[in-house]
Design a protein around this motif. Structure first.
Motif, PDB file in Angstrom:
ATOM      1  N   THR A  68       0.482  -1.568  -0.303  1.00 51.77           N
ATOM      2  CA  THR A  68       0.243   0.181  -0.445  1.00 51.77           C
ATOM      3  C   THR A  68       0.636   1.024   0.155  1.00 51.77           C
ATOM      4  OG1 THR A  68      -1.858  -0.789   0.963  1.00 51.77           O
ATOM      5  CG2 THR A  68      -2.030   1.096   1.818  1.00 51.77           C
ATOM      6  N   TYR A  69       1.719   1.237   0.900  1.00 52.59           N
ATOM      7  CA  TYR A  69       3.089   2.051   0.978  1.00 52.59           C
ATOM      8  C   TYR A  69       3.569   2.382  -0.357  1.00 52.59           C
ATOM      9  CZ  TYR A  69       7.228   5.336   1.642  1.00 52.59           C
ATOM     10  OH  TYR A  69       7.969   6.339   1.447  1.00 52.59           O
ATOM     11  N   TYR A  70       3.636   1.796  -1.202  1.00 50.98           N
ATOM     12  CA  TYR A  70       4.711   1.873  -2.416  1.00 50.98           C
ATOM     13  C   TYR A  70       3.582   2.252  -3.078  1.00 50.98           C
ATOM     14  CZ  TYR A  70       9.415   1.234  -1.217  1.00 50.98           C
ATOM     15  OH  TYR A  70      10.541   1.267  -0.793  1.00 50.98           O
ATOM     16  N   ALA A  71       2.038   1.562  -3.655  1.00 49.49           N
ATOM     17  CA  ALA A  71       1.357   1.644  -4.545  1.00 49.49           C
ATOM     18  C   ALA A  71       0.949   3.300  -4.789  1.00 49.49           C
ATOM     19  CB  ALA A  71       0.279   1.518  -4.062  1.00 49.49           C
ATOM     20  N   VAL A  72       0.948   4.057  -3.520  1.00 50.65           N
ATOM     21  CA  VAL A  72       0.682   5.760  -3.725  1.00 50.65           C
ATOM     22  C   VAL A  72       1.879   6.562  -4.063  1.00 50.65           C
ATOM     23  CG1 VAL A  72       0.662   7.513  -2.091  1.00 50.65           C
ATOM     24  CG2 VAL A  72      -0.896   5.736  -1.198  1.00 50.65           C
ATOM     25  N   LEU A  73       2.803   5.654  -4.466  1.00 48.80           N
ATOM     26  CA  LEU A  73       4.085   6.249  -4.996  1.00 48.80           C
ATOM     27  C   LEU A  73       4.329   5.398  -6.147  1.00 48.80           C
ATOM     28  CD1 LEU A  73       7.231   5.288  -2.245  1.00 48.80           C
ATOM     29  CD2 LEU A  73       5.690   7.519  -2.924  1.00 48.80           C
ATOM     30  N   GLY A  74       3.534   5.296  -7.266  1.00 48.86           N
ATOM     31  CA  GLY A  74       3.519   3.803  -8.089  1.00 48.86           C
ATOM     32  C   GLY A  74       4.885   2.999  -8.525  1.00 48.86           C
ATOM     33  N   VAL A  75       5.139   2.375  -7.647  1.00 49.93           N
ATOM     34  CA  VAL A  75       5.746   1.162  -7.654  1.00 49.93           C
ATOM     35  C   VAL A  75       5.538  -0.125  -6.838  1.00 49.93           C
ATOM     36  CG1 VAL A  75       8.019   0.964  -6.106  1.00 49.93           C
ATOM     37  CG2 VAL A  75       7.379   3.410  -6.678  1.00 49.93           C
ATOM     38  N   VAL A  76       6.034  -1.517  -7.741  1.00 50.07           N
ATOM     39  CA  VAL A  76       5.253  -2.526  -7.334  1.00 50.07           C
ATOM     40  C   VAL A  76       6.795  -2.846  -6.473  1.00 50.07           C
ATOM     41  CG1 VAL A  76       4.696  -4.625  -7.943  1.00 50.07           C
ATOM     42  CG2 VAL A  76       4.219  -2.927  -9.283  1.00 50.07           C
ATOM     43  N   PRO A  77       6.640  -3.047  -5.201  1.00 52.85           N
ATOM     44  CA  PRO A  77       8.084  -3.391  -4.774  1.00 52.85           C
ATOM     45  C   PRO A  77       8.157  -5.366  -4.673  1.00 52.85           C
ATOM     46  CG  PRO A  77       5.889  -3.209  -3.242  1.00 52.85           C
ATOM     47  CD  PRO A  77       5.703  -3.069  -4.355  1.00 52.85           C
ATOM     48  N   LEU A  78       9.182  -5.634  -4.626  1.00 47.39           N
ATOM     49  CA  LEU A  78       9.083  -7.133  -4.812  1.00 47.39           C
ATOM     50  C   LEU A  78       8.850  -7.793  -3.089  1.00 47.39           C
ATOM     51  CD1 LEU A  78      10.884 -10.077  -5.496  1.00 47.39           C
ATOM     52  CD2 LEU A  78      12.727  -8.675  -4.086  1.00 47.39           C
ATOM     53  N   ILE A  79       8.776  -6.861  -1.845  1.00 47.03           N
ATOM     54  CA  ILE A  79       8.808  -7.797  -0.519  1.00 47.03           C
ATOM     55  C   ILE A  79       7.401  -6.590  -0.316  1.00 47.03           C
ATOM     56  CG2 ILE A  79       9.767  -7.603   1.780  1.00 47.03           C
ATOM     57  CD1 ILE A  79      12.173  -7.009   0.925  1.00 47.03           C
ATOM     58  N   ALA A  80       6.186  -6.816   0.016  1.00 43.40           N
ATOM     59  CA  ALA A  80       4.875  -6.815  -0.250  1.00 43.40           C
ATOM     60  C   ALA A  80       4.546  -6.170   0.804  1.00 43.40           C
ATOM     61  CB  ALA A  80       4.353  -7.841  -0.736  1.00 43.40           C
ATOM     62  N   ARG A  81       5.372  -6.934   2.078  1.00 42.24           N
ATOM     63  CA  ARG A  81       4.573  -7.121   3.557  1.00 42.24           C
ATOM     64  C   ARG A  81       6.250  -7.243   4.038  1.00 42.24           C
ATOM     65  NH1 ARG A  81       0.775  -6.169   6.804  1.00 42.24           N
ATOM     66  NH2 ARG A  81      -0.773  -6.810   4.797  1.00 42.24           N
ATOM     67  N   LEU A  82       6.311  -6.015   4.830  1.00 38.14           N
ATOM     68  CA  LEU A  82       7.599  -6.196   6.135  1.00 38.14           C
ATOM     69  C   LEU A  82       7.225  -6.998   7.217  1.00 38.14           C
ATOM     70  CD1 LEU A  82      10.710  -3.560   6.797  1.00 38.14           C
ATOM     71  CD2 LEU A  82       9.240  -5.506   8.526  1.00 38.14           C
ATOM     72  N   LEU A  98      13.634   0.479  11.205  1.00 37.74           N
ATOM     73  CA  LEU A  98      13.311  -0.584  10.135  1.00 37.74           C
ATOM     74  C   LEU A  98      13.475  -0.169   8.936  1.00 37.74           C
ATOM     75  CD1 LEU A  98      10.104  -2.044  11.065  1.00 37.74           C
ATOM     76  CD2 LEU A  98      12.215  -3.263  11.498  1.00 37.74           C
ATOM     77  N   ALA A  99      14.876   0.247   8.065  1.00 40.15           N
ATOM     78  CA  ALA A  99      15.122   0.752   7.090  1.00 40.15           C
ATOM     79  C   ALA A  99      14.073  -0.302   5.691  1.00 40.15           C
ATOM     80  CB  ALA A  99      16.534   0.437   7.206  1.00 40.15           C
ATOM     81  N   PHE A 100      13.781  -0.018   4.352  1.00 36.19           N
ATOM     82  CA  PHE A 100      13.245  -0.906   3.172  1.00 36.19           C
ATOM     83  C   PHE A 100      13.162  -0.014   2.378  1.00 36.19           C
ATOM     84  CE2 PHE A 100       9.218   1.130   5.114  1.00 36.19           C
ATOM     85  CZ  PHE A 100       9.311   2.124   3.119  1.00 36.19           C
ATOM     86  N   SER A 101      13.719  -0.668   1.387  1.00 32.59           N
ATOM     87  CA  SER A 101      13.169   0.236  -0.565  1.00 32.59           C
ATOM     88  C   SER A 101      12.233  -0.800  -0.992  1.00 32.59           C
ATOM     89  CB  SER A 101      15.073   0.255  -1.180  1.00 32.59           C
ATOM     90  OG  SER A 101      14.744  -1.440  -1.567  1.00 32.59           O
ATOM     91  N   ALA A 102      12.172  -0.623  -2.287  1.00 34.59           N
ATOM     92  CA  ALA A 102      10.750  -1.247  -2.523  1.00 34.59           C
ATOM     93  C   ALA A 102      11.890  -3.314  -3.181  1.00 34.59           C
ATOM     94  CB  ALA A 102      10.872  -1.157  -4.134  1.00 34.59           C
ATOM     95  N   HIS A 103      12.981  -3.187  -2.864  1.00 38.78           N
ATOM     96  CA  HIS A 103      13.935  -4.557  -2.805  1.00 38.78           C
ATOM     97  C   HIS A 103      14.820  -5.112  -1.729  1.00 38.78           C
ATOM     98  CE1 HIS A 103      11.311  -4.118  -6.866  1.00 38.78           C
ATOM     99  NE2 HIS A 103      12.970  -2.935  -6.807  1.00 38.78           N
ATOM    100  N   SER A 104      14.454  -4.473  -0.797  1.00 36.34           N
ATOM    101  CA  SER A 104      15.756  -4.887   0.631  1.00 36.34           C
ATOM    102  C   SER A 104      14.927  -4.211   1.416  1.00 36.34           C
ATOM    103  CB  SER A 104      16.791  -4.396  -0.003  1.00 36.34           C
ATOM    104  OG  SER A 104      16.652  -2.996   0.483  1.00 36.34           O
TER     105      SER A 104
END
Length: 111
Positions: A68-82, A98-104
């Motif tokens: 949901t966080y990345y949907a607002v930014l128009g990004v499809v993350p590899l990790i859907a739920r931390l 907690l530190a994250f990106s769309a892929h880590s």
């Protein structure tokens, strides 16, 4: 027990504001929802002690909705739920950056 979560989006180098966070406690037959909230503009969510805190250490699960966080930014993350599971003493104040990106993801115990 108080849980202090600070979330940073390392993709953009900013606090992760408005992330849905769920805190659950391990019980005999699964997980029991304790608290739910959203991070503030600084990426912080302080979860006060639940009213029915038990004695002894307990296993807690913290889940952050990255989809949901990345949907607002128009990004499809590899990790859907931390999801992070931590053991907490009843009188502890847990700081969990907690530190994250769309892929880590990175989680560690703060000071």
């Amino acid at each position: 027990m108080t849980v202090h979560v600070r979330i940073t989006d390392t993709s953009f180098g900013v606090p992760a504001a408005d992330v849905d966070v769920l805190l659950s406690r391990r019980v005999e037959d699964g997980w029991q929802e304790v608290l739910r909230g959203r991070t503030d503009p600084e990426g912080v969510l302080v979860m006060p002690p639940p009213a029915d805190t038990q004695s002894g250490s307990a296993l807690y699960r913290i889940e952050c909705d990255l989809d949901t966080y990345y949907a607002v930014l128009g990004v499809v993350p590899l990790i859907a739920r931390l999801t992070v599971e931590v053991r907490v003493e009843p009188d502890a104040r847990l700081s969990l950056p907690l530190a994250f990106s769309a892929h880590s993801v990175l989680a560690y115990r703060g000071g």
